[in-house]
Scaffold this motif. Structure first.
Motif, PDB file in Angstrom:
ATOM      1  N   THR A 224      -6.823 -10.789   4.823  1.00  0.00           N
ATOM      2  CA  THR A 224      -5.897 -10.036   3.946  1.00  0.00           C
ATOM      3  C   THR A 224      -5.351  -8.928   4.879  1.00  0.00           C
ATOM      4  OG1 THR A 224      -6.829 -10.801   1.696  1.00  0.00           O
ATOM      5  CG2 THR A 224      -5.098  -8.937   1.902  1.00  0.00           C
ATOM      6  N   THR A 225      -4.037  -8.981   5.057  1.00  0.00           N
ATOM      7  CA  THR A 225      -3.405  -7.761   5.411  1.00  0.00           C
ATOM      8  C   THR A 225      -2.819  -7.000   4.333  1.00  0.00           C
ATOM      9  OG1 THR A 225      -3.094  -8.737   7.559  1.00  0.00           O
ATOM     10  CG2 THR A 225      -1.770  -6.602   7.280  1.00  0.00           C
ATOM     11  N   TYR A 226      -3.321  -5.577   4.074  1.00  0.00           N
ATOM     12  CA  TYR A 226      -2.938  -4.822   3.125  1.00  0.00           C
ATOM     13  C   TYR A 226      -1.970  -3.975   3.788  1.00  0.00           C
ATOM     14  CZ  TYR A 226      -7.274  -6.085   0.912  1.00  0.00           C
ATOM     15  OH  TYR A 226      -8.351  -6.840   0.247  1.00  0.00           O
ATOM     16  N   HIS A 227      -0.694  -3.870   3.181  1.00  0.00           N
ATOM     17  CA  HIS A 227       0.322  -2.812   3.756  1.00  0.00           C
ATOM     18  C   HIS A 227       0.408  -1.909   2.788  1.00  0.00           C
ATOM     19  CE1 HIS A 227       1.591  -6.552   5.726  1.00  0.00           C
ATOM     20  NE2 HIS A 227       2.309  -5.616   6.687  1.00  0.00           N
ATOM     21  N   GLN A 228      -0.426  -0.790   3.490  1.00  0.00           N
ATOM     22  CA  GLN A 228      -0.622   0.621   2.496  1.00  0.00           C
ATOM     23  C   GLN A 228       0.319   1.486   2.872  1.00  0.00           C
ATOM     24  OE1 GLN A 228      -5.549   0.079   2.544  1.00  0.00           O
ATOM     25  NE2 GLN A 228      -4.597   1.072   4.236  1.00  0.00           N
ATOM     26  N   LEU A 229       0.793   2.286   1.586  1.00  0.00           N
ATOM     27  CA  LEU A 229       1.742   3.185   1.800  1.00  0.00           C
ATOM     28  C   LEU A 229       0.908   4.625   1.737  1.00  0.00           C
ATOM     29  CD1 LEU A 229       4.786   3.819   2.133  1.00  0.00           C
ATOM     30  CD2 LEU A 229       4.972   3.967  -0.424  1.00  0.00           C
ATOM     31  N   LEU A 230       0.675   5.078   2.838  1.00  0.00           N
ATOM     32  CA  LEU A 230       0.142   6.428   3.092  1.00  0.00           C
ATOM     33  C   LEU A 230       0.780   7.715   2.821  1.00  0.00           C
ATOM     34  CD1 LEU A 230      -2.256   5.784   5.922  1.00  0.00           C
ATOM     35  CD2 LEU A 230      -2.725   5.347   3.575  1.00  0.00           C
ATOM     36  N   GLN A 231       0.620   8.643   2.261  1.00  0.00           N
ATOM     37  CA  GLN A 231       1.070   9.948   1.839  1.00  0.00           C
ATOM     38  C   GLN A 231       0.638  11.121   2.999  1.00  0.00           C
ATOM     39  OE1 GLN A 231       3.804   9.514  -0.045  1.00  0.00           O
ATOM     40  NE2 GLN A 231       3.101   7.478  -0.633  1.00  0.00           N
ATOM     41  N   GLY A 232       1.516  12.155   3.040  1.00  0.00           N
ATOM     42  CA  GLY A 232       1.094  13.217   3.554  1.00  0.00           C
ATOM     43  C   GLY A 232       1.619  13.477   5.177  1.00  0.00           C
ATOM     44  N   PRO A 233       1.521  14.393   5.507  1.00  0.00           N
ATOM     45  CA  PRO A 233       1.864  14.744   7.038  1.00  0.00           C
ATOM     46  C   PRO A 233       0.871  13.887   7.859  1.00  0.00           C
ATOM     47  CG  PRO A 233       0.963  16.777   6.257  1.00  0.00           C
ATOM     48  CD  PRO A 233       0.997  15.909   5.249  1.00  0.00           C
ATOM     49  N   ASP A 234       1.174  13.139   8.803  1.00  0.00           N
ATOM     50  CA  ASP A 234       0.245  12.721   9.954  1.00  0.00           C
ATOM     51  C   ASP A 234      -0.947  11.743   9.148  1.00  0.00           C
ATOM     52  OD1 ASP A 234       1.497  13.341  12.404  1.00  0.00           O
ATOM     53  OD2 ASP A 234       0.721  15.365  11.876  1.00  0.00           O
ATOM     54  N   PRO A 235      -0.402  11.060   8.150  1.00  0.00           N
ATOM     55  CA  PRO A 235      -1.600  10.225   7.505  1.00  0.00           C
ATOM     56  C   PRO A 235      -2.310   9.241   8.041  1.00  0.00           C
ATOM     57  CG  PRO A 235       0.650   9.088   6.956  1.00  0.00           C
ATOM     58  CD  PRO A 235       0.827  10.430   7.660  1.00  0.00           C
ATOM     59  N   VAL A 236      -1.864   8.649   9.236  1.00  0.00           N
ATOM     60  CA  VAL A 236      -2.599   7.607  10.096  1.00  0.00           C
ATOM     61  C   VAL A 236      -3.714   8.534  10.732  1.00  0.00           C
ATOM     62  CG1 VAL A 236      -2.518   5.896  11.617  1.00  0.00           C
ATOM     63  CG2 VAL A 236      -0.796   5.903   9.855  1.00  0.00           C
ATOM     64  N   LEU A 237      -3.437   9.664  11.113  1.00  0.00           N
ATOM     65  CA  LEU A 237      -4.284  10.306  11.723  1.00  0.00           C
ATOM     66  C   LEU A 237      -5.632  10.876  11.094  1.00  0.00           C
ATOM     67  CD1 LEU A 237      -5.365  11.937  14.375  1.00  0.00           C
ATOM     68  CD2 LEU A 237      -4.074  13.876  13.656  1.00  0.00           C
ATOM     69  N   ASP A 238      -5.018  11.279   9.694  1.00  0.00           N
ATOM     70  CA  ASP A 238      -5.915  11.582   8.855  1.00  0.00           C
ATOM     71  C   ASP A 238      -6.890  10.395   8.198  1.00  0.00           C
ATOM     72  OD1 ASP A 238      -6.733  14.080   6.701  1.00  0.00           O
ATOM     73  OD2 ASP A 238      -6.201  12.388   5.356  1.00  0.00           O
ATOM     74  N   TRP A 239      -6.382   9.122   8.263  1.00  0.00           N
ATOM     75  CA  TRP A 239      -6.992   7.950   8.040  1.00  0.00           C
ATOM     76  C   TRP A 239      -8.220   7.747   9.158  1.00  0.00           C
ATOM     77  CZ3 TRP A 239      -6.702   4.000   4.176  1.00  0.00           C
ATOM     78  CH2 TRP A 239      -7.373   2.891   4.422  1.00  0.00           C
ATOM     79  N   VAL A 240      -7.791   7.707  10.357  1.00  0.00           N
ATOM     80  CA  VAL A 240      -9.120   7.589  11.333  1.00  0.00           C
ATOM     81  C   VAL A 240      -9.676   8.432  11.586  1.00  0.00           C
ATOM     82  CG1 VAL A 240      -7.450   5.837  12.415  1.00  0.00           C
ATOM     83  CG2 VAL A 240      -6.876   8.267  13.212  1.00  0.00           C
TER      84      VAL A 240
END
Length: 299
Positions: A224-240
């Motif tokens: 499954t590929t979830y298309h997630q809507l992340l919030q906040g500044p630089d959210p992908v950096l915060d994720w990783v």
């Protein structure tokens, strides 16, 4: 690695050395707990009933469950909600994760079962007792040899027992590809080569299906590929920062100047790869799922 689990086993090094285990930050890991937990919930709904209590000995009426790479224990607790009479043990290598899991989740459960957490590196974990369910959530990507353990883990199940896992399948995504490329640039290569590895040891769904079929199991494999809507500044950096970046941050240690410099370069690359939209930043999140049920015969 719950949102879920933050699997604390050693990532592979491309140069063949044995890198130290990454230091995990439970609070950072849980910042995106809702998104990270969703794949495990989807996995959980597809696990069929476990062997009946009547099949058990004097060990107790509830099922016996192992969670490999339990991280901070938040999804291990979901197992107790599904099987409230179960005796559940979460295994992890990270002292930080185990401390969080034990403080927040260990102890008796409402249905007469129990949750406990133990130190264990799933890279060489072997069942020391018989289980009804062995489950792993976002952890096996850290273990290059994990397919080689399937036969032994299945052997540790009761007839009718289940082995189930989900892992990321997004290591070709910009988030991980850019990290690997940055680690291998001349500026960072001497300190970080291999720490952004792309986990080429992971199999594709059809390959996992073939492995379990060869072992004689009833198998359910999907992606499954979830298309997630992340919030906040630089959210992908915060994720990783909670997962893929942990080996890098551990390698850079207390060198704050190097940490900030590396993060600045990576941040700019991620901003270009994942531009924010009017309602957030879209982050595609591919996952691979497998459920193998041990039949009455050899498996």
């Amino acid at each position: 690695m719950h949102s879920n689990i933050a699997p604390a086993v050693r990532p592979p090094a491309l140069d063949g050395s044995a890198p130290s285990a990454p230091t995990w930050d439970p609070q950072q890991y849980l910042r995106h707990a809702g998104h990270r937990t969703r794949p495990f919930l989807d996995l959980l709904t597809r696990i069929s009933e476990l062997p009946t209590p009547a099949a058990h000995s004097d060990e107790g009426p509830g099922p016996r469950i192992a969670d490999l790479g339990c991280g901070p224990g938040n999804v291990t607790a979901l197992l107790a909600e599904r099987w409230p009479d179960a005796r559940i043990t979460g295994f992890d290598l990270s002292p930080e994760m185990l401390a969080r899991a034990t403080a927040e989740h260990a102890g008796p459960t409402a249905g007469g079962g129990r949750l406990d957490f133990r130190h264990g590196d799933i890279a060489d974990w072997m069942p020391e007792e018989t289980y009804d369910l062995i489950v792993s959530n976002a952890a096996l990507q850290w273990v290059p040899s994990h397919p080689g353990s399937f036969a032994a883990w299945l052997h540790g199940l009761r007839p009718g027992g289940t082995f189930a896992f989900q892992i990321p399948g997004n290591f070709g995504a910009p988030s991980h590809r850019l990290l690997a490329e940055l680690c291998d640039t001349p500026r960072w290569h001497s300190r970080l080569a291999g720490h952004g590895a792309r986990y080429v040891h992971l199999l594709e769904p059809a390959e996992y299906l073939a492995r379990f079929t060869e072992l004689g199991c009833a198998v359910d494999v999907w992606e499954t590929t979830y298309h997630q809507l992340l919030q906040g500044p630089d959210p992908v950096l915060d994720w990783v920062k909670g997962t893929a970046l942990r080996p890098v941050l551990t390698a850079l240690g207390d060198d704050r100047e190097a940490v900030e410099s590396f993060l600045a370069e990576y941040r700019e690359a991620l901003r270009e790869a994942y531009p924010p939209g009017p309602r957030g930043t879209v982050f595609p999140f591919r996952r691979i799922f497998a459920i193998a049920r041990k039949e009455a015969g050899p498996c």
